[in-house]
Design an enzyme around this catalytic site. Sequence first.
Site, short mmCIF file in Angstrom:
data_model
loop_
_atom_site.label_atom_id
_atom_site.label_comp_id
_atom_site.label_asym_id
_atom_site.label_seq_id
_atom_site.Cartn_x
_atom_site.Cartn_y
_atom_site.Cartn_z
N HIS A 1 14.24 82.31 7.50
CA HIS A 1 14.05 82.56 6.08
C HIS A 1 14.16 81.28 5.26
O HIS A 1 14.46 81.32 4.08
CB HIS A 1 15.08 83.55 5.56
CG HIS A 1 15.07 84.86 6.28
ND1 HIS A 1 15.76 85.05 7.44
CD2 HIS A 1 14.42 86.02 6.02
CE1 HIS A 1 15.57 86.29 7.86
NE2 HIS A 1 14.76 86.90 7.02
N HIS B 1 7.01 86.26 8.11
CA HIS B 1 7.29 85.98 9.52
C HIS B 1 6.10 86.31 10.41
O HIS B 1 6.24 86.36 11.64
CB HIS B 1 8.49 86.81 10.00
CG HIS B 1 9.70 86.70 9.16
ND1 HIS B 1 10.27 85.50 8.85
CD2 HIS B 1 10.45 87.64 8.53
CE1 HIS B 1 11.34 85.71 8.09
NE2 HIS B 1 11.45 87.00 7.88
#
Lengths: 330, 330, 211, 211
Positions: free
Chosen positions: A218, A56
Amino acid sequence: MKKLINSPDMVVSEALAGMAAAHPSLSVDVENKVITRAGSPTAGKVGLVSGGGSGHEPLHGGFVGHGMLDAACAGEMFTSPVPDQVLMATQRVDGGAGVLHIVKNYTGDVLNFQMAAELADDEDIEVVSVVVNDDVAVQDSLYTAGRRGVGATVFVEKIAGALAERGASLAEVAAVAAEVNERTRSFGVALTSCTVPAAGKPTFDLAEQEIELGIGIHGEPGRTRAPLRPARDIAATVMDAINADLPLEGDLLVMVNGMGGTPLIELYLTFGEVNQYVAGHGARISRNLVGNYITSLEMQGFSVTVCGLTQTLADLWDAPVQTPGLRWGR
Amino acid sequence: MKKLINSPDMVVSEALAGMAAAHPSLSVDVENKVITRAGSPTAGKVGLVSGGGSGHEPLHGGFVGHGMLDAACAGEMFTSPVPDQVLMATQRVDGGAGVLHIVKNYTGDVLNFQMAAELADDEDIEVVSVVVNDDVAVQDSLYTAGRRGVGATVFVEKIAGALAERGASLAEVAAVAAEVNERTRSFGVALTSCTVPAAGKPTFDLAEQEIELGIGIHGEPGRTRAPLRPARDIAATVMDAINADLPLEGDLLVMVNGMGGTPLIELYLTFGEVNQYVAGHGARISRNLVGNYITSLEMQGFSVTVCGLTQTLADLWDAPVQTPGLRWGR
Amino acid sequence: MDADFFRAWISEIATVVETQRDHLTQLDAAIGDADHGTNLARGFTAARTALARADTPTPGSVLLLTGSTLISKVGGASGPLYGTAFRRAAKALGDEPQADLPALAQALEAALAGVTKLGAASDGQKTMVDALAPAVAAFSQAIADGASETAAFAALTDAADAGAHNTIPMQALKGRASYLGPRSVGHEDPGAASTALILHALRDVASRQTA
Amino acid sequence: MDADFFRAWISEIATVVETQRDHLTQLDAAIGDADHGTNLARGFTAARTALARADTPTPGSVLLLTGSTLISKVGGASGPLYGTAFRRAAKALGDEPQADLPALAQALEAALAGVTKLGAASDGQKTMVDALAPAVAAFSQAIADGASETAAFAALTDAADAGAHNTIPMQALKGRASYLGPRSVGHEDPGAASTALILHALRDVASRQTA
Ligand SMILES: Nc1ncnc2c1ncn2[C@@H]1O[C@H](COP(=O)(O)OP(=O)(O)O)[C@@H](O)[C@H]1O
Ligand SMILES: Nc1ncnc2c1ncn2[C@@H]1O[C@H](COP(=O)(O)OP(=O)(O)O)[C@@H](O)[C@H]1O
Ligand SMILES: [Mg+2]
Ligand SMILES: [Mg+2]
Ligand SMILES: [Mg+2]
Ligand SMILES: [Mg+2]
């Protein structure tokens, strides 16, 4: 799978080694995957610890520094960190004023941070946890895992970090973190999937003219699939979802966030559309971020995060911050 | 083609509208595609003007601000701006101390800036042009178009901008710009092609296990194709090419730049490899940039840019800069 | 069943999740984030290594080290959940040098209780609980009915397989898959699938012993 | 040939480059940056619009406005080069209300001179010069040989076509394609191709007039 890596299982630690080399302001424990400010802890200051799966970036390690986080724990790719890491980070940044855990609302993150908090409690380190859950694509309910934590995490880390820098108490810092979370909503869209290195192929497949609406960070598939549309229409869909959950009004802090593979020129174009939508609904974007801040590897797509500002929150947003990923005011 | 756009021919102006909404510190002339600092010109200060085709964001518009550029001209996608734009920008930032044109070495950019400089001369605005040509993937020769200007542009804009901010003369600012260009070399690699919106399909096709070595920033194919290799080996190929052209020594400013579609985690990993290579060759990275600074739309890949620093250049690099794309020190 | 038996079980799990790694990851890709196989392979391989190094004289000490290792190596949702499961089982087994069938059944019930307490998932929410709960119940029932060891383990794995299979039509209410809402229907839950693999490993080790 | 003739020529070019837009862009994709068709379509459409608005009484004024419009609308390498070409041709035609074949030939020679002066490209470097130079030479030669208008224009376009075709085996030494080095061999140069299109448009307009 085309990636600039050496081997899937080494990605996270080798990237941390690169971060260590790039940022002398950070102290990077590559073995334990814990990133702290060089010179931690700051005596008397509330420590801010966050963390989550890797993939991320710049979240979370890129937000460690003055005015934001004290420590970040990097989990494996898309996998929350383990309690040992969180405990270690908590110990290293505890300056005697207690530690705030900023946790994105995913079962794994919540459970691992919870276990770490219990371990810290055994060592008499005062820990308060704030769980971020701003994703309106997920219906909230007592009986489910609830909403995901996404873009609001960036706002919470920045604003709570600014308050902590001013010497506020753990309770005050936790309160402002919770307030930011309550005032913030997000929604994400994917044009392409991402590929988890260890998995070796895209998590989902989209047709040439298909997009995923309501994705997380995700590579999870979203709530629905829709045909590719002009950016203006996609932005409207995103903003409708946010506006339906928390009506737009007053001064807003808005982030148009890239998922990692979308060029900045498209993000600016999209921000322009979001700005028009907001103006058309009688509100005003008084602060903004446009760029890659909370990503999903090389996924093409974007998310919009909207926070209703108060004067206090705006001041804290404007306060100096000096991290690899966010930097202004000094 | 999957893009967050409304229509191919509107991308550049709609993205500029978004930039205008996002950055009050800039004055964005969307119609003429000219970005200047709000409140230009700065009286008595040398004005810095750059520009080029769009699709390289944050270059150039994202580098307009204190300590860097005074104006940027955004051309059509991958197409250099026209003389009218450059003249307009030159007029708007001329504070009486003359204007520096920072031009990437492409036939189109050179010709259009040259015509603009002639027009400015007609208006008695003193203009000096510095042509950036740092790409070692292209053999330099008197009989060809010569080397491309790529990553060094970021260094030239930052360092020349810092010197101009200190009140240096046009000759001095031009001299340091030329010095940075002479001390800088770059080399780029593509894992995927990019798609020009108006063209609608990828400029080139790469097999699943193929990469392009020695690419520019316009989706041009590179010098050669090679099999996909571990990041360490790719980094070595890149650094060998740079080192062969300008041996690494002393303190270096190194940028590991993403082409637009490569996630930050891979860029950090690659920076780690570059750092080890440099250390292994007896030099030292004393300043660095890791991220997307001069991109090629959504292309996956990276470029490395290396500049041999002097103390003066290091000080100018460290000087305050406040632009959307680069910000530190104040 | 002694400490060697339980070490053999963990070692067998490590082997199985490694071979089933891609399968589990693909199940997770469909309704999650494509890491379940990778997570468990990392965790149980680490547990096997830890057991090879440390001295674990009793069944309880074997499962306690396994649980702690999973918690500190796996992360995600499955790390704390499986880690807690093994730790609770360990506590149930106490310091006894041996565990008989009823003791093992109690240990598995403790494991289930640990998972449901921590994860707050109930039956039918499309989680590992949907495989573990029926398996534990069937195992205890078989033992109460005086079934042979072979029959008891068969009841355990049959129920686990059925439970895992039954997650396919369910809509997830817990874990990452819940974000998909109705789109989570039609896929087997990766955690339920891995639970079945873990219990199969137990049965296989037991049958090898008796053989 | 009067101002109407030259306006018709520019209008014809705008139509042709629009229809050939993707073809030119794909040629540029192979050895450049995939924008040549887009650039010329934008430029000549703008020129046609400008001519429709402004008052351009003479052939020279038509080509001067065309050149200026290309320079301010196209950008890239082709903008200044084609823009200069038309402006130089315009200057050569002066203020005459009419241009005969020899005048047109001189104008095209001036255009070529402008391109080579600005771009510094010589024959065989895989640029528009490789189509323009032989075409201009053949045109002038035909006129000197007293060929008919039809024959002269045929000579012009045949030479341009051959010249464009001959760029295929060349290695580019100028422009963006030069960055590819040996890899630029085997592709037709987009600018040479567009030059041939532009001269074909001239011939077509002329043949329509005589027809
Ligand atoms: N609240 C819960 N209770 C029980 N099991 C759960 C819960 N949440 C998730 N799980 C199990 O965890 C599995 C996912 O594990 P894993 O993929 O390793 O973690 P993550 O979801 O964090 O990536 C799911 O398939 C499900 O069986
Ligand atoms: N120095 C030069 N002299 C003559 N023609 C040139 C020169 N450089 C480039 N060209 C022509 O310009 C063409 C490319 O035009 P275009 O694609 O519109 O510009 P750009 O290369 O800037 O994208 C080439 O195919 C070539 O024919
Ligand atoms: Mg995970
Ligand atoms: Mg171009
Ligand atoms: Mg998972
Ligand atoms: Mg081109």
